[in-house]
Design a protein around this motif. Structure first.
Motif, PDB file in Angstrom:
ATOM      1  N   TYR A   1       0.822  -1.207   0.000  1.00 22.30           N
ATOM      2  CA  TYR A   1       0.000   0.000   0.000  1.00 22.30           C
ATOM      3  C   TYR A   1       0.853   1.253   0.000  1.00 22.30           C
ATOM      4  O   TYR A   1       0.341   2.357  -0.153  1.00 22.30           O
ATOM      5  CB  TYR A   1      -0.975   0.009   1.183  1.00 22.30           C
ATOM      6  CG  TYR A   1      -0.313   0.176   2.528  1.00 22.30           C
ATOM      7  CD1 TYR A   1       0.023  -0.947   3.275  1.00 22.30           C
ATOM      8  CD2 TYR A   1      -0.027   1.428   3.057  1.00 22.30           C
ATOM      9  CE1 TYR A   1       0.622  -0.819   4.517  1.00 22.30           C
ATOM     10  CE2 TYR A   1       0.577   1.565   4.293  1.00 22.30           C
ATOM     11  CZ  TYR A   1       0.895   0.436   5.009  1.00 22.30           C
ATOM     12  OH  TYR A   1       1.497   0.553   6.235  1.00 22.30           O
ATOM     13  N   ASN A   2       2.184   1.063   0.180  1.00 25.97           N
ATOM     14  CA  ASN A   2       3.037   2.244   0.186  1.00 25.97           C
ATOM     15  C   ASN A   2       4.429   1.833  -0.282  1.00 25.97           C
ATOM     16  O   ASN A   2       4.997   0.870   0.218  1.00 25.97           O
ATOM     17  CB  ASN A   2       3.116   2.815   1.594  1.00 25.97           C
ATOM     18  CG  ASN A   2       4.002   4.049   1.637  1.00 25.97           C
ATOM     19  OD1 ASN A   2       3.937   4.876   0.737  1.00 25.97           O
ATOM     20  ND2 ASN A   2       4.838   4.152   2.646  1.00 25.97           N
TER      21      ASN A   2
ATOM     22  N   ASP B   1       8.213   3.532  -0.913  1.00 22.53           N
ATOM     23  CA  ASP B   1       9.100   4.692  -0.819  1.00 22.53           C
ATOM     24  C   ASP B   1      10.290   4.481  -1.730  1.00 22.53           C
ATOM     25  O   ASP B   1      10.840   3.387  -1.796  1.00 22.53           O
ATOM     26  CB  ASP B   1       9.621   4.875   0.609  1.00 22.53           C
ATOM     27  CG  ASP B   1       8.531   5.312   1.542  1.00 22.53           C
ATOM     28  OD1 ASP B   1       8.440   4.757   2.651  1.00 22.53           O
ATOM     29  OD2 ASP B   1       7.764   6.212   1.143  1.00 22.53           O
TER      30      ASP B   1
ATOM     31  N   ASN C   1       7.382   8.613  -3.912  1.00 23.35           N
ATOM     32  CA  ASN C   1       6.474   7.801  -3.133  1.00 23.35           C
ATOM     33  C   ASN C   1       5.381   7.286  -4.048  1.00 23.35           C
ATOM     34  O   ASN C   1       4.956   7.984  -4.963  1.00 23.35           O
ATOM     35  CB  ASN C   1       5.870   8.682  -2.024  1.00 23.35           C
ATOM     36  CG  ASN C   1       5.125   7.852  -1.041  1.00 23.35           C
ATOM     37  OD1 ASN C   1       3.999   7.465  -1.298  1.00 23.35           O
ATOM     38  ND2 ASN C   1       5.757   7.551   0.074  1.00 23.35           N
TER      39      ASN C   1
ATOM     40  N   LYS D   1       1.537   5.602  -3.867  1.00 20.55           N
ATOM     41  CA  LYS D   1       0.448   5.225  -2.969  1.00 20.55           C
ATOM     42  C   LYS D   1      -0.349   4.087  -3.594  1.00 20.55           C
ATOM     43  O   LYS D   1      -0.072   3.649  -4.712  1.00 20.55           O
ATOM     44  CB  LYS D   1      -0.451   6.454  -2.745  1.00 20.55           C
ATOM     45  CG  LYS D   1       0.233   7.482  -1.896  1.00 20.55           C
ATOM     46  CD  LYS D   1       0.164   7.087  -0.430  1.00 20.55           C
ATOM     47  CE  LYS D   1       0.792   8.104   0.459  1.00 20.55           C
ATOM     48  NZ  LYS D   1       1.930   7.565   1.190  1.00 20.55           N
ATOM     49  N   GLU D   2      -1.375   3.672  -2.902  1.00 22.47           N
ATOM     50  CA  GLU D   2      -2.056   2.434  -3.276  1.00 22.47           C
ATOM     51  C   GLU D   2      -2.533   2.381  -4.710  1.00 22.47           C
ATOM     52  O   GLU D   2      -2.352   1.394  -5.415  1.00 22.47           O
ATOM     53  CB  GLU D   2      -3.266   2.249  -2.358  1.00 22.47           C
ATOM     54  CG  GLU D   2      -3.266   0.881  -1.743  1.00 22.47           C
ATOM     55  CD  GLU D   2      -4.405   0.702  -0.783  1.00 22.47           C
ATOM     56  OE1 GLU D   2      -4.578   1.556   0.092  1.00 22.47           O
ATOM     57  OE2 GLU D   2      -5.111  -0.303  -0.946  1.00 22.47           O
TER      58      GLU D   2
END
Lengths: 663, 241
Positions: free
Chosen positions: A595-596, A598, A627, A629-630
């Motif tokens: 879900y994340n 980096d 980054n 995200k989902e």
């Protein structure tokens, strides 16, 4: 009628002088099959099978395989009317003709073998099937936008060594009775998969035949080691493309995107010369031992002055006695024998892969032969007068010089697993066991972008670690990476040389390992006699990291495609862009519901531009903050590995990712 | 037989020789060769050459202090045997060099034979000149001329003839310089370890020359004194008739 006769005789005459060169009265004939059904990959080790047949005469001589100006020879002894075949593997580094001949000084029979040599970046698809022709359509598939695919037929017995089968990028098994594989073939297939390769098994109309033996009860994709077996409907090309792309492994991505470095791996073994020679350096302990005996010698001599009345010849006998004792010590230490030392890199991962350098200092003036044990391939480095026998794994040197031999091998042994666990707040906890029976010195653990110094571990000792990882290797280029590891683990120059050789020349796809240095005894056969030699080795153990849906930075390594430029890129962690772009592929494990993500990178200039490939809309989208995200993750990984593209100019550390997943 | 019996003073000479050689070579190992990083066989090869040269000089010194008052034995054999034993007693030290440096086997006896031949020469001269005064001056000058002066003249000659020497046993050097035992021993050690241009030819010339010198000296001594050599040389005159 006469005209037809003339035309016919002309045809027959032309037929005779064209084609195969023949040697009159040849009772020995040689027949060669090379490559995978005639197809060879440049820069790799390709299989070759030579059959020699003798009619009505005995034969005793040499078999020579000439590859350009390299000659590989083997002694041959044949009785009357026998056929002998030799299966081995030769490296093909240049596109030159290969000639196989039999003879001593004069050639008795020869064949010119012209294999089809494909470039290094060709994707070889190995077909294991009873009807190979049905799968020609595989030539049209493309993987990760590379369509340089070539279909090759694999031998039904799968009698290949690890280096030979490395040339095959993935295997397709259909219309093949898997249960008919010999145990050796099964092991070859299993080890091939364990190393991170993919086997596609047809589950269409031939499923009854394919899904037997090793693949019995295979209903959906199975992971074996680092690789996978995918049952797939082979009739539909698009389904094959899609399945391959979605389930691709880091090993396959590396093979497709990077050219083979086999030739440089042999040449770069020169880096280990000093570590190898260091074994022969005299130790203080041996000096002290010899000083002790010397002191006893002089003491006994002085004593013999005073006991003269008991024994008249005491002085003389002490002198003679100690000369004999010292000579015996010298013989035991190798006064009259050839000296050798071995330096090796040993990678323990589903088996033992060794890459060795042997330094031999000969004793006699004429040449010697050296046979290695447990090696699949060997070659002489930095030498001039030698002959390599790839069947007996032997090198014959005809001149006295110092010899350096590169060899690599594979042993199918299973070592204990080492498991450590990592919590979400970066605390590493676990037991590290030294599975060797020798002591390992200067050992350290690499977990992603952290190096942890462990120190010396005795044989079979267990060390418990509880450590908060501090990412001390993050965003370091090649030089700083090695420098930091050497400083933290307190490595000396020789250990550093071995680490550098491993870092630059041996591909590994995961980044959690335990590295330590040890020395043990090994043996070589010199002039047909076994001789013990000392070995200094760097051991790399695979460590399984148990982390709750968290892949720390650098445990998922990128596979980089540098574009069409033919220059070889030497750096592994950094790159200097010159107004061009490079593509990076990251394979996120399926069980990690990310879900994340980096991204960590460092650049010298601001002139850089990072984007990711949206596999839903098939377009590149910009990444402004480092980054994902989902939603972006779903778009980036729905059909294949996460693909990033870096454009611009300047020096940049290759981006590394860390992934957080749902529990 | 008393032939193999060495007198106490001479035994002490041999032990002193061995102690000084041991201390020097051990200091060389501890201070020079073991301090070097890595494997360096050339250090030990040069160590062997220096060892042979150094032991040659030390051996000459020992021979100067040798006690040649022999009784009841055949002096010639006695001299040969004593010289041989004192040279060969250094074999353990030479073998230590080979063991530490992992060097290949060479014939270590050849430099030792050269050394013991030289010992025979000095002892013969000592024996002959036993009753003359100023004998130490003559022996000392003889040794100085043979070893040191001829080395200096070799240096002069290389500059005079513009020689380019690649090794010690070089074809360009006149054979007369190889009669110097120091140059010969260093040369044979160098040729065993590193490079060889002349084989054993200088060694043979050396042995033949000094062998003849010893023979001639002894014959002259007999003729001049008309003394049978076995009788104690401290007595004047011939046999009691």
């Amino acid at each position: 009628m006469k005209r037809i006769g003339i035309i016919l005789s002309v045809f027959i005459f032309m037929f005779c002088i064209s084609g195969v060169s023949c040697y009159a009265d040849s009772d020995i004939s040689v027949n060669t099959k090379i490559g995978f059904d005639g197809k060879c990959k440049l820069g790799g080790i390709n299989p070759i099978k030579v059959t020699i047949e003798s009619k009505n005469t005995e034969y005793s001589g040499r078999l020579n395989v000439n590859v350009g100006d390299r000659v590989y020879t083997h002694k041959v002894d044949l009785e009357k009317n026998t056929k002998k075949s030799f299966e081995f593997a030769i490296p093909i580094f240049n596109e030159n003709d290969i000639e196989v001949d039999v003879g001593n000084d004069d050639v008795i029979d020869a064949t010119d073998v012209s294999p089809e040599i494909y470039s290094q970046d060709t994707i070889f698809v190995g077909i294991l099937s009873d009807k190979y022709e049905d799968y020609y359509y595989m030539n049209d598939i493309n993987i990760l936008d590379k369509d340089n695919v070539q279909v090759v037929k694999l031998d039904n017995t799968l009698n290949y060594t690890t280096a030979e089968i490395y040339n095959i990028d993935f295997i397709v098994l259909d219309n093949f009775s898997t249960k008919d594989l010999t145990e050796k073939g099964e092991n070859t297939l299993k080890n091939y998969i364990k190393r991170g390769n993919i086997v596609l098994v047809g589950n269409g109309k031939y499923a009854y035949k394919n899904l037997t033996g090793v693949f019995k009860n295979l209903d959906n994709k199975t992971n074996i080691g680092d690789g996978r077996v995918l049952p797939v409907d082979l009739e539909n090309k698009n389904i094959v493309n899609g399945t391959l792309q979605k389930n691709i492994t880091p090993a396959l991505m590396t093979k497709i995107n990077n050219t083979s470095n086999f030739e440089s791996r042999i040449n770069q073994i020169k880096k280990l010369y000093n570590s190898c020679d260091n074994i022969l350096k005299p130790k203080y302990s041996s000096l002290y031992f010899l000083i002790a005996i010397l002191v006893i010698y002089i003491f006994l001599l002085t004593l013999s002055i005073f006991i003269k009345k008991y024994h008249k010849y005491s002085f003389l006998s002490v002198v003679v006695g100690f000369c004999v004792v010292f000579y015996g010590l010298a013989l035991w230490g190798g006064f009259e024998s050839t000296k050798g030392a071995l330096a090796s890199i040993k990678v323990y991962k589903d088996g033992l892969y060794t890459y060795n350098l042997a330094n031999i200092y000969p004793y006699k003036k004429d040449g010697i032969d050296i046979t290695t044990f447990n090696s699949e391939f060997l070659d002489a480095v930095d030498s001039e007068k030698y002959e390599v026998d790839l069947i007996d794994k032997k090198i014959e040197y005809t001149d006295k010089e110092n010899y350096h031999i590169y060899s690599h091998g594979f042993k199918d042994i299973q070592s204990e697993d080492i498991t450590i666990s990592l919590s979400k707040d970066d605390i590493l906890n676990g037991d590290i066991k030294n599975t060797l029976s020798n002591k390992m010195i200067n050992s350290f653990l690499i977990v992603g972008d952290t190096v942890i110094n462990i120190g010396d571990i005795d044989g079979k000792e267990v060390v418990n670690i509880n450590y908060k990882i501090d990412h001390n290797l993050r965003n370091t280029g090649d030089y700083n990476y090695i420098e930091k590891i050497c400083k933290d683990a307190e490595l000396n120059n020789y250990q550093r040389d071995m680490l550098e050789y491993y870092f630059y020349n041996i591909n590994d796809f995961d980044n959690v390992k335990l590295i330590g240095f040890s020395s043990e005894n090994n043996k070589l056969k010199i002039d047909e006699k076994d001789q013990k030699i000392k070995e200094s080795s760097m051991n790399v153990f695979d460590v399984k990291l148990k982390s709750n849906n968290y892949a720390p930075c650098e445990t998922i390594k990128p596979v980089v495609y540098y574009g069409q430029n033919k220059e070889k890129v030497n750096e592994k962690r950094e790159y200097i862009l010159q107004n061009n772009s490079i593509t990076l592929y990251y394979k996120i494990p399926d069980n990690l519901k990310a879900y994340n993500i980096d991204i960590f990178t460092k650049a010298d200039t601001d002139d850089l531009y990072l984007e990711y490939f949206n596999q839903v809309t098939n377009s590149w989208e910009a990444l402004n903050d480092l980054n994902l995200k989902e939603e972006q993750i779903y778009e980036g990984t729905s059909k294949g590995p996460l693909t990033l593209r870096l454009t611009g100019s300047g020096r940049v550390i290759l981006p590394q990712i860390s992934v957080n997943g749902l529990d | 037989m008393d032939l193999f019996d060495i007198s106490k003073k001479n035994k002490i000479n041999i032990i002193a020789y061995l102690i000084i050689l041991s201390i020097t070579s051990i200091s060389y190992y501890l201070m020079v060769s073991l301090r070097v990083d890595g494997y360096n066989p050339s250090l030990y090869k040069y160590g062997y050459i220096y060892f042979n040269g150094f032991s040659m000089v030390l051996f000459t010194l020992i021979m100067l202090f040798w006690d040649v008052n022999y009784t009841n034995v055949n002096i010639y054999f006695k001299i040969i045997i004593e010289s041989l034993i004192s040279s060969l007693s250094a074999i353990p030290l030479i073998l230590i060099i080979f063991m530490l440096g992992q060097l290949n086997k060479v014939n270590i006896f050849v430099p030792l034979i050269i050394q013991s031949f030289w010992g025979v020469v000095i002892l013969t001269i000592k024996n002959i000149s036993n009753k003359y005064k100023n004998k130490n001056f003559f022996i000392g000058m003889f040794i100085f001329i043979t070893i040191i002066l001829s080395s200096v003249y070799l240096f002069f000659y290389t500059n005079y003839a513009n020689l380019v020497l690649t090794t010690i046993y070089d074809k360009d050097i006149p054979l007369v310089f190889f009669l110097n035992p120091l140059i010969n021993i260093v040369g044979i050690s160098y040729s065993q370890m590193i490079d060889n241009q002349m084989g054993y030819y200088p060694v043979i010339c050396y042995l033949v020359f000094w062998g003849m010198v010893v023979l001639i000296l002894n014959i002259l001594y007999l003729k001049l004194n008309k003394v049978y050599p076995i009788i104690d040389s401290s007595k004047e005159g011939g046999q009691n008739l």
